[in-house]
Design a protein around this motif. Structure first.
Motif, PDB file in Angstrom:
ATOM      1  N   HIS A   1     -37.780 148.663  27.071  1.00  0.00           N
ATOM      2  CA  HIS A   1     -37.868 149.528  25.881  1.00  0.00           C
ATOM      3  C   HIS A   1     -39.306 150.047  25.713  1.00  0.00           C
ATOM      4  CE1 HIS A   1     -33.881 148.152  25.013  1.00  0.00           C
ATOM      5  NE2 HIS A   1     -34.275 146.912  24.909  1.00  0.00           N
ATOM      6  N   ILE A   2     -39.723 150.800  26.724  1.00  0.00           N
ATOM      7  CA  ILE A   2     -41.087 151.343  26.796  1.00  0.00           C
ATOM      8  C   ILE A   2     -41.002 152.846  26.998  1.00  0.00           C
ATOM      9  CG2 ILE A   2     -43.220 151.387  28.177  1.00  0.00           C
ATOM     10  CD1 ILE A   2     -42.459 148.506  29.040  1.00  0.00           C
ATOM     11  N   LEU A   3     -41.888 153.588  26.346  1.00  0.00           N
ATOM     12  CA  LEU A   3     -42.010 155.019  26.600  1.00  0.00           C
ATOM     13  C   LEU A   3     -43.475 155.359  26.833  1.00  0.00           C
ATOM     14  CD1 LEU A   3     -40.536 157.786  26.691  1.00  0.00           C
ATOM     15  CD2 LEU A   3     -41.339 158.119  24.353  1.00  0.00           C
TER      16      LEU A   3
ATOM     17  N   ALA B   1     -41.086 148.603  21.817  1.00  0.00           N
ATOM     18  CA  ALA B   1     -40.325 147.988  20.735  1.00  0.00           C
ATOM     19  C   ALA B   1     -40.907 146.626  20.372  1.00  0.00           C
ATOM     20  CB  ALA B   1     -38.862 147.842  21.136  1.00  0.00           C
ATOM     21  N   ASP B   2     -41.482 145.927  21.365  1.00  0.00           N
ATOM     22  CA  ASP B   2     -42.105 144.618  21.147  1.00  0.00           C
ATOM     23  C   ASP B   2     -43.473 144.626  21.811  1.00  0.00           C
ATOM     24  OD1 ASP B   2     -42.842 142.023  20.792  1.00  0.00           O
ATOM     25  OD2 ASP B   2     -41.275 141.133  22.052  1.00  0.00           O
ATOM     26  N   THR B   3     -44.512 144.833  21.021  1.00  0.00           N
ATOM     27  CA  THR B   3     -45.869 144.943  21.574  1.00  0.00           C
ATOM     28  C   THR B   3     -46.423 143.600  22.055  1.00  0.00           C
ATOM     29  OG1 THR B   3     -46.778 144.750  19.332  1.00  0.00           O
ATOM     30  CG2 THR B   3     -46.454 146.970  20.202  1.00  0.00           C
TER      31      THR B   3
ATOM     32  N   ALA C   1     -43.497 142.385  29.993  1.00  0.00           N
ATOM     33  CA  ALA C   1     -43.473 143.840  30.191  1.00  0.00           C
ATOM     34  C   ALA C   1     -44.866 144.379  30.494  1.00  0.00           C
ATOM     35  CB  ALA C   1     -42.911 144.514  28.941  1.00  0.00           C
ATOM     36  N   LEU C   2     -45.873 143.910  29.744  1.00  0.00           N
ATOM     37  CA  LEU C   2     -47.247 144.376  29.968  1.00  0.00           C
ATOM     38  C   LEU C   2     -47.744 143.983  31.354  1.00  0.00           C
ATOM     39  CD1 LEU C   2     -48.723 143.541  26.436  1.00  0.00           C
ATOM     40  CD2 LEU C   2     -48.225 145.811  27.342  1.00  0.00           C
TER      41      LEU C   2
ATOM     42  N   THR D   1     -48.923 146.538  34.343  1.00  0.00           N
ATOM     43  CA  THR D   1     -50.243 146.374  34.954  1.00  0.00           C
ATOM     44  C   THR D   1     -50.122 146.266  36.472  1.00  0.00           C
ATOM     45  OG1 THR D   1     -51.088 145.274  32.978  1.00  0.00           O
ATOM     46  CG2 THR D   1     -52.308 144.937  35.018  1.00  0.00           C
ATOM     47  N   ALA D   2     -49.149 145.498  36.935  1.00  0.00           N
ATOM     48  CA  ALA D   2     -48.952 145.354  38.379  1.00  0.00           C
ATOM     49  C   ALA D   2     -48.560 146.671  39.023  1.00  0.00           C
ATOM     50  CB  ALA D   2     -47.883 144.292  38.643  1.00  0.00           C
ATOM     51  N   LEU D   3     -47.861 147.510  38.261  1.00  0.00           N
ATOM     52  CA  LEU D   3     -47.394 148.790  38.801  1.00  0.00           C
ATOM     53  C   LEU D   3     -48.502 149.840  38.850  1.00  0.00           C
ATOM     54  CD1 LEU D   3     -44.896 150.527  39.677  1.00  0.00           C
ATOM     55  CD2 LEU D   3     -44.646 151.120  37.263  1.00  0.00           C
TER      56      LEU D   3
END
Length: 568
Positions: free
Chosen positions: A91-93, A109-111, A116-117, A121-123
């Motif tokens: 749920h990232i834009l 949606a969930d900071t 997810a972070l 970062t890896a990407l």
């Protein structure tokens, strides 16, 4: 921090801010133990709070900025940095990428989602800073669809269908096999219709082809056509999705589809009917997010809005909303119920079927299997200690009698009635068997409405009205006024020069004088004269005001309002 401890702190914060009650948090925590979902998401699903309010409270408490995805302009370079599947999974834009500062701004949606972070970062590389902003999950899902587009276009699927064969077994509702293009085509068409703001989707078989039409802003538009050889597969898929009998092709059927599109739940009411060229299928789009509009945002003039609020403040009596199918009667009634919906009142509805589920309101659908109709349903509701009752439609003598009986026994009753005007509802009720002396004193008021399309900004041109048009607008010789129409270059565009719709309403408020006239059987002319003397504004006058204000055109209002009396 464990999920439970974090949820408790969020719950305490929302209680302190008055967003939810302690009881509601306890209910949400019990629900959370079952599915391990976010507390805020559960509170929204249960109808205890809106996603926007929760985000505002949490953003302010945590010192984090909230992203308004309705106004944001997304950077295409940022979109290319994060694949769509990763964006949807977490749920990232991605919003903007500053190459100079090596900074990527994203909506989440969930900071606090560390996983997810770390994945991002890896990407993109550790040398790029990530700036997360808070946004609602539904907003993000909608934006992902908007900025990333479909997995496959409708055109691409249609081309695939024309060159391939259909595997009917893969049309089963439980099948997850998306190699069958018909499955993807139905999903793509439904999603496309929702994105374009359609209220109805028509699948219409002709002798040699199948026509797809959307009703957008009240007007049908053909969007696609397909060889009729593929209609049987499409019909089977739609029937399977809506729980209908695929073997029954000679009798009408009704069903329902619920899908998650554009990040929110959308319901489709499905109706089939046999025609000479095969089964005709129409889907009514029930978008819960668009269905319930605050009463202040119905687009009413201040004096009409004030009068409507006065009418719904009466503690007992019957209020009717009249108009043809698709004129927004249900939207208006839901807006009124939403305005009255508090913990201090018991609101019950009887609908055919329930279109938009609402929190705290007891909603019941008619059920032929157990012989539950409007009249018997009202009778049962009166034993449930209601304060306010909504009856989906008064369509026969028994329902009318029960609705007035509820209004006479201290209840506030709302319903719809098929009539051409507010005053036209009175002879319609008499024709159903309601006695004038029963009607008098128990009617709060009657609201008649229509929906008209609004001119799209930049698509209008001014012109001098013709003599007939001046008579319709009630202009005298001294008034030199120019009005708007759609410019020639936009008349054949997809949007046809219009964007969105607004409601035209005539509001007839009942008082002792009108009650006395109805009780003694006064004529329609007498009733109209009495209503005019009390400031009643007919629908045609309301429509003309919208033209003079430049909001719409004469062609548009003449499509939905009878203006012939103004010419004669």
């Amino acid at each position: 921090m464990s999920l439970t401890k974090k949820s408790l702190r969020i719950g305490e914060l929302l209680v302190q801010k008055g967003v939810v009650s302690p009881d509601q948090v306890r209910i949400a925590l019990i629900e959370q133990k079952r599915n391990r979902d976010h507390l805020g998401k559960i509170l929204v699903r249960l109808g205890f709070a809106t996603e926007a309010v929760i985000l505002d409270v949490l953003g302010g408490a945590l010192g984090q900025q909230k992203a308004d995805l309705n106004k944001v302009v997304v950077d295409s370079e940022a979109i290319r940095m994060i694949p769509k599947d990763l964006a949807r999974r977490f749920h990232i834009l991605p919003l903007t990428f500053d190459a100079t500062r090596r900074r990527l701004t994203i909506a989440m949606a969930d900071t606090f989602n560390v996983v997810a972070l770390d994945q991002i970062t890896a990407l993109i590389g550790a040398d790029i800073d990530i700036v997360p902003l808070m946004a609602g999950e539904a907003e993000i899902e909608k934006a992902i669809d908007q900025f990333y587009g479909f997995e496959l276009s409708v055109d691409g699927i249609l081309q695939e269908i024309e060159t391939g064969e259909i595997d009917y077994e893969s049309l089963d509702a439980d099948s997850q096999e998306y190699s069958q293009p018909v499955v993807r085509l139905v999903n793509a068409l439904l999603s496309d219709a929702v994105k374009r703001g359609a209220s109805d989707i028509h699948f219409e078989p002709e002798e040699g082809f199948l026509r797809f039409r959307y009703r957008i802003d009240g007007v049908l538009r053909q969007v696609r056509s397909l060889h009729r050889n593929y209609w049987s597969a499409l019909a089977v898929r739609l029937k399977v999705m809506s729980g209908l009998d695929i073997a029954e092709t000679r009798a009408p059927q009704d069903g329902r589809i619920t899908l998650s599109l554009s990040g929110r739940q959308i319901d489709f009411r499905v109706s089939t009917i046999p025609t000479v060229h095969g089964e005709n299928i129409v889907l009514r789009v029930l978008d819960r997010q668009k269905g319930i509009v605050p009463i202040d945002e119905l687009g009413l003039d201040d004096d009409v809005l004030h009068l409507l609020k006065l009418m719904v403040a009466r503690p007992e009596g019957l209020m009717l909303v009249s108009g043809p199918t698709g004129s927004g009667k249900t939207t208006t009634l839901y807006s009124v119920l939403n305005h009255l919906n508090t913990e201090s009142v018991n609101i019950m509805t009887l609908e055919d079927p329930v279109e938009y589920p609402m929190g705290m309101i007891r909603q019941t659908s008619l059920n032929e299997a157990v012989r539950l109709d409007f009249a018997s349903g009202i009778r049962s509701m009166l034993r449930q200690d209601p304060d306010i009752i909504l009856v989906g439609e008064i369509r026969d003598e028994d329902t009318a009698a029960m609705a007035f009986r509820a209004a006479m026994t201290g209840h506030q009753v709302f319903s719809t009635l098929h009539a051409n005007s507010a005053l036209g509802a009175i002879p319609r009720l008499i024709d159903m068997g309601v006695r004038p002396d029963i009607m008098a004193g128990n009617l709060i008021g009657i609201l008649a409405q229509r929906l008209v399309r609004c001119l799209r900004q930049g698509c209008a041109e001014l012109y001098d009205p013709s003599p007939i048009e001046r008579r319709i607008l009630a202009l005298d010789d001294a008034q030199q006024i120019r009005i708007c129409r759609v410019a020639a270059e936009f008349r054949h565009a997809e949007h046809q020069g219009y964007a969105g719709r607004t409601a035209l309403m005539e509001l007839l408020k009942f008082d002792r004088d009108l009650d006395d006239l109805i009780a003694r059987g006064a004529s329609a002319r007498e009733l109209m004269a009495a209503a005019h003397s009390k400031g009643f504004i007919p629908l045609a006058d309301v429509a003309v005001r919208r033209v003079l204000d430049g909001m719409t055109t004469l062609d548009e209002i003449s499509r939905v309002v009878d203006l012939t009396d103004r010419v004669g």
